[in-house]
Structure formats: C-alpha cells, structure tokens
Write a protein that holds these residues in place. Sequence first.
Motif, PDB file in Angstrom:
ATOM      1  N   ASN A  91      27.915 -50.428 -63.439  1.00 21.41           N
ATOM      2  CA  ASN A  91      28.730 -51.236 -64.351  1.00 21.41           C
ATOM      3  C   ASN A  91      29.036 -50.409 -65.594  1.00 21.41           C
ATOM      4  O   ASN A  91      28.155 -49.758 -66.146  1.00 21.41           O
ATOM      5  N   LEU A  92      30.273 -50.471 -66.038  1.00 18.73           N
ATOM      6  CA  LEU A  92      30.690 -49.721 -67.218  1.00 18.73           C
ATOM      7  C   LEU A  92      29.869 -50.102 -68.442  1.00 18.73           C
ATOM      8  O   LEU A  92      29.416 -49.230 -69.189  1.00 18.73           O
ATOM      9  N   THR A 149      39.260 -50.823 -68.932  1.00 17.57           N
ATOM     10  CA  THR A 149      38.231 -49.836 -69.252  1.00 17.57           C
ATOM     11  C   THR A 149      38.341 -49.346 -70.692  1.00 17.57           C
ATOM     12  O   THR A 149      37.351 -49.329 -71.429  1.00 17.57           O
ATOM     13  N   LEU A 150      39.537 -48.941 -71.092  1.00 22.91           N
ATOM     14  CA  LEU A 150      39.702 -48.403 -72.444  1.00 22.91           C
ATOM     15  C   LEU A 150      39.445 -49.471 -73.503  1.00 22.91           C
ATOM     16  O   LEU A 150      38.877 -49.185 -74.560  1.00 22.91           O
ATOM     17  N   TYR A 151      39.835 -50.703 -73.216  1.00 22.25           N
ATOM     18  CA  TYR A 151      39.541 -51.793 -74.152  1.00 22.25           C
ATOM     19  C   TYR A 151      38.032 -52.020 -74.246  1.00 22.25           C
ATOM     20  O   TYR A 151      37.482 -52.147 -75.336  1.00 22.25           O
ATOM     21  N   THR A 152      37.358 -52.046 -73.105  1.00 24.37           N
ATOM     22  CA  THR A 152      35.908 -52.244 -73.080  1.00 24.37           C
ATOM     23  C   THR A 152      35.193 -51.153 -73.861  1.00 24.37           C
ATOM     24  O   THR A 152      34.292 -51.426 -74.661  1.00 24.37           O
ATOM     25  N   VAL A 153      35.598 -49.909 -73.640  1.00 23.42           N
ATOM     26  CA  VAL A 153      34.971 -48.799 -74.354  1.00 23.42           C
ATOM     27  C   VAL A 153      35.210 -48.935 -75.852  1.00 23.42           C
ATOM     28  O   VAL A 153      34.289 -48.829 -76.654  1.00 23.42           O
ATOM     29  N   SER A 154      36.448 -49.204 -76.248  1.00 24.92           N
ATOM     30  CA  SER A 154      36.754 -49.297 -77.685  1.00 24.92           C
ATOM     31  C   SER A 154      35.987 -50.450 -78.339  1.00 24.92           C
ATOM     32  O   SER A 154      35.452 -50.295 -79.431  1.00 24.92           O
ATOM     33  N   GLN A 155      35.902 -51.583 -77.670  1.00 21.41           N
ATOM     34  CA  GLN A 155      35.175 -52.729 -78.229  1.00 21.41           C
ATOM     35  C   GLN A 155      33.680 -52.453 -78.311  1.00 21.41           C
ATOM     36  O   GLN A 155      33.025 -52.797 -79.276  1.00 21.41           O
ATOM     37  N   THR A 156      33.140 -51.819 -77.287  1.00 23.02           N
ATOM     38  CA  THR A 156      31.710 -51.496 -77.260  1.00 23.02           C
ATOM     39  C   THR A 156      31.362 -50.522 -78.371  1.00 23.02           C
ATOM     40  O   THR A 156      30.373 -50.715 -79.088  1.00 23.02           O
ATOM     41  N   ILE A 157      32.172 -49.512 -78.543  1.00 22.84           N
ATOM     42  CA  ILE A 157      31.906 -48.498 -79.569  1.00 22.84           C
ATOM     43  C   ILE A 157      32.033 -49.099 -80.956  1.00 22.84           C
ATOM     44  O   ILE A 157      31.195 -48.865 -81.825  1.00 22.84           O
ATOM     45  N   GLN A 158      33.050 -49.894 -81.196  1.00 23.32           N
ATOM     46  CA  GLN A 158      33.242 -50.516 -82.516  1.00 23.32           C
ATOM     47  C   GLN A 158      32.154 -51.531 -82.816  1.00 23.32           C
ATOM     48  O   GLN A 158      31.674 -51.635 -83.939  1.00 23.32           O
ATOM     49  N   THR A 159      31.759 -52.311 -81.818  1.00 25.70           N
ATOM     50  CA  THR A 159      30.741 -53.348 -82.000  1.00 25.70           C
ATOM     51  C   THR A 159      29.377 -52.739 -82.326  1.00 25.70           C
ATOM     52  O   THR A 159      28.654 -53.224 -83.181  1.00 25.70           O
ATOM     53  N   ARG A 160      29.061 -51.663 -81.665  1.00 22.06           N
ATOM     54  CA  ARG A 160      27.741 -51.050 -81.848  1.00 22.06           C
ATOM     55  C   ARG A 160      27.683 -50.131 -83.050  1.00 22.06           C
ATOM     56  O   ARG A 160      26.618 -49.677 -83.437  1.00 22.06           O
ATOM     57  N   GLN A 161      28.855 -49.818 -83.626  1.00 28.80           N
ATOM     58  CA  GLN A 161      28.907 -48.961 -84.817  1.00 28.80           C
ATOM     59  C   GLN A 161      28.077 -47.707 -84.643  1.00 28.80           C
ATOM     60  O   GLN A 161      27.310 -47.321 -85.507  1.00 28.80           O
ATOM     61  N   VAL A 162      28.245 -47.060 -83.488  1.00 28.51           N
ATOM     62  CA  VAL A 162      27.479 -45.829 -83.230  1.00 28.51           C
ATOM     63  C   VAL A 162      28.295 -44.615 -83.566  1.00 28.51           C
ATOM     64  O   VAL A 162      29.468 -44.649 -83.668  1.00 28.51           O
TER      65      VAL A 162
END
Length: 162
Positions: A91-92, A149-162
């Motif tokens: 899972n992504l 996929t690109l939306y999921t990655v962008s949301q995950t990265i922004q949400t986690r503030q990593v």
Amino acid sequence: MLDKFIPVLHNTNSSQRVADTARIAFGLGYKTLVISKAVGPAAQIGLPEAQKLAIRYNANIIFLSDLSEVIELLQPDVTLVVVPGKYGGANLSETLSKLSQRLSEIKKVLLVFGGSEPGLTQKEMKLGEVVHPDRVIEDIGTVGTVAITLYTVSQTIQTRQV
C-alpha cells in the motif's frame, strides 16, 4: 519536502497522457517531471506541451530514452513503481509512512508510472519497490493512477510536515 519526489512517466505514445501527467504533477506542486521512452505523438506533440507547462509552473522537465537511464542518471535513494493493486505491491500509504521516518536522509524518490497499456513490464517493475495507491485494485488508467498517487504523496508529506 515534496521536491524530493520526482514523478516518472515511462513508455507512452499518447500526447494527451503526457500533457495530463505534466498538468497534474506541476499543479500539485512537484518541481520535476521525467518522461522516458516517449514515442510517436507523445514525443512529437506531448513533450512540447509538457515543456510549456513546465515553463508556466517554473518547474523542470527531463526527457530520457529509457527507465534504466533515468535511474542511472538521477541516482534515486528510493524508486517506487506504481501499479494497480491487482499486480501486487505494498500500500502506498504504508510505504510513505515508512519513508517519512527517514525522509531527512533521503535526497530523491522516483515515482514511476507506466504510460501505456498494459503498463510496466516485469523487468521494469523489478527496478524499484512495487506499490499501489490505497484501495485502487483495478486498472483505472495511467492518468487516474498518477492523479491519486501524486495527490496522496503531496497530502501525506504536507500533513506530516517532514
């Protein structure tokens, strides 16, 4: 942190697929897009259209002849090969969760998408870690897979503030 992620559209002859992928990637904030093995209308019409979009979004676009060349030249720390769930893979979101723990030490992550039907070959899939967007089991087409996929990655990265 999103600049560490580089979408790669590999092996397409569709000019519309190239343009749509560029529009999605740049519109979501990705700064670099790679197109490899574009042939026919994708090379003649799609690449110039993608180049125009890159200029508008102040982004980078790279055209290369093969996926192995992309990996050789860009030397990513991680290569994720994105396929529909019915072809296997992790899972992504789970993969992104694991990556986020070590994202500070990662310089580049390639997100590879097959640009033609039926998609990537077994040999190409072995060039990276196979993942699929969560809950995407059937083949919804390249553009749909890229968008989710690109939306999921962008949301995950922004949400986690990593």
